[in-house]
Write a protein that holds these residues in place. Structure first.
Motif, PDB file in Angstrom:
ATOM      1  N   MET A   1       0.847  -1.197   0.000  1.00  0.00           N
ATOM      2  CA  MET A   1       0.000   0.000   0.000  1.00  0.00           C
ATOM      3  C   MET A   1       0.880   1.244   0.000  1.00  0.00           C
ATOM      4  N   GLU A   2       0.528   2.181  -0.851  1.00  0.00           N
ATOM      5  CA  GLU A   2       1.286   3.424  -0.994  1.00  0.00           C
ATOM      6  C   GLU A   2       1.029   4.350   0.195  1.00  0.00           C
ATOM      7  N   MET A   3       2.087   5.039   0.608  1.00  0.00           N
ATOM      8  CA  MET A   3       1.962   5.991   1.723  1.00  0.00           C
ATOM      9  C   MET A   3       1.313   7.281   1.208  1.00  0.00           C
ATOM     10  N   VAL A   4       0.174   7.639   1.767  1.00  0.00           N
ATOM     11  CA  VAL A   4      -0.518   8.848   1.333  1.00  0.00           C
ATOM     12  C   VAL A   4      -0.456   9.960   2.371  1.00  0.00           C
ATOM     13  N   PHE A   5      -0.079   9.628   3.604  1.00  0.00           N
ATOM     14  CA  PHE A   5      -0.058  10.639   4.656  1.00  0.00           C
ATOM     15  C   PHE A   5       1.347  11.159   4.942  1.00  0.00           C
ATOM     16  N   SER A  11      11.055  14.724   1.711  1.00  0.00           N
ATOM     17  CA  SER A  11      10.146  15.605   0.951  1.00  0.00           C
ATOM     18  C   SER A  11       9.715  16.804   1.788  1.00  0.00           C
ATOM     19  N   VAL A  12       9.547  16.606   3.105  1.00  0.00           N
ATOM     20  CA  VAL A  12       9.186  17.719   3.985  1.00  0.00           C
ATOM     21  C   VAL A  12      10.328  18.724   4.049  1.00  0.00           C
ATOM     22  N   ILE A  17      12.953  23.987   2.581  1.00  0.00           N
ATOM     23  CA  ILE A  17      14.099  24.722   2.004  1.00  0.00           C
ATOM     24  C   ILE A  17      13.687  25.458   0.735  1.00  0.00           C
ATOM     25  N   ILE A  18      13.064  24.731  -0.196  1.00  0.00           N
ATOM     26  CA  ILE A  18      12.637  25.354  -1.456  1.00  0.00           C
ATOM     27  C   ILE A  18      11.592  26.435  -1.180  1.00  0.00           C
ATOM     28  N   LYS A  63       8.344  18.041  -7.497  1.00  0.00           N
ATOM     29  CA  LYS A  63       9.763  17.663  -7.451  1.00  0.00           C
ATOM     30  C   LYS A  63      10.419  17.810  -8.818  1.00  0.00           C
ATOM     31  N   ASN A  64       9.603  17.938  -9.857  1.00  0.00           N
ATOM     32  CA  ASN A  64      10.133  18.075 -11.220  1.00  0.00           C
ATOM     33  C   ASN A  64      10.542  19.503 -11.556  1.00  0.00           C
TER      34      ASN A  64
END
Length: 173
Positions: A1-5, A11-12, A17-18, A63-64
């Motif tokens: 199962m993919e992490m959705v939360f 990534s945080v 930073i960005i 992210k792209n």
């Protein structure tokens, strides 16, 4: 199962930073471009403001899109805004193309039906604007004008009517 939360701290951290760098870049560009860039004087200004927000959000969440690409996109939008406003101040035809012209909807108690249809405004909306301006009788109104930003301006009638406040307003054609 993919992490959705939660997809991990990487990534945080990237968003933090960005986000800080992109926000600082946007503030710098806005300060360099002047106060007009974020004004909402007309529909064109509103579109640029929304586009800037959308671009900032894309830089933050995609992210792209790297920060340099986002900074170029922000600079491009602000530069185009500056060029359009600079030329519209100097050339009336550019100003009319970008912002349109104010249009009179009511004059001396008479609704201008052609103008109402062109502006897609109802008589009830004009009457509402009159009431919002503190007047209760159409006879107290010299004119109602739809401005280039879509707002309705009510010009009160004076004992000795002066038309100077209606300069540049287009009547029915």
């Amino acid at each position: 199962m993919e992490m959705v939360f939660f997809n991990g701290w990487g990534s945080v951290l990237r968003i933090l930073i960005i986000g800080l760098l992109a926000y600082a870049t946007l503030i710098l560009f806005l300060r360099l471009s002047g106060n007009r860039t974020l004004s909402k004087m007309n529909a064109f200004d509103l579109i640029v403001t929304v586009a800037l927000g959308s671009t900032l959000a894309t830089v933050l969440l995609s992210k792209n899109v790297v920060l340099a690409d986002g900074a170029v996109a922000l600079a491009l939008l602000i530069s185009l805004q500056f060029i359009i406003t600079w030329t519209s101040v100097r050339f009336r035809w550019v100003r009319r193309l970008v912002t349109g012209e104010p249009l009179m909807l009511l004059y001396q108690g008479e609704f201008l039906l052609t103008s109402l249809r062109k502006a897609r405004v109802t008589q009830d909306e004009v009457l509402s604007a009159i009431r919002s301006s503190g007047l209760s009788d159409v006879a107290d109104v010299e004119a109602v004008v739809i401005e280039t930003d879509g707002s309705l301006s009510v010009v009160k009638r004076h004992a000795e009517s002066s038309h100077s406040s209606l300069e540049g307003v287009r009547g029915p054609r």
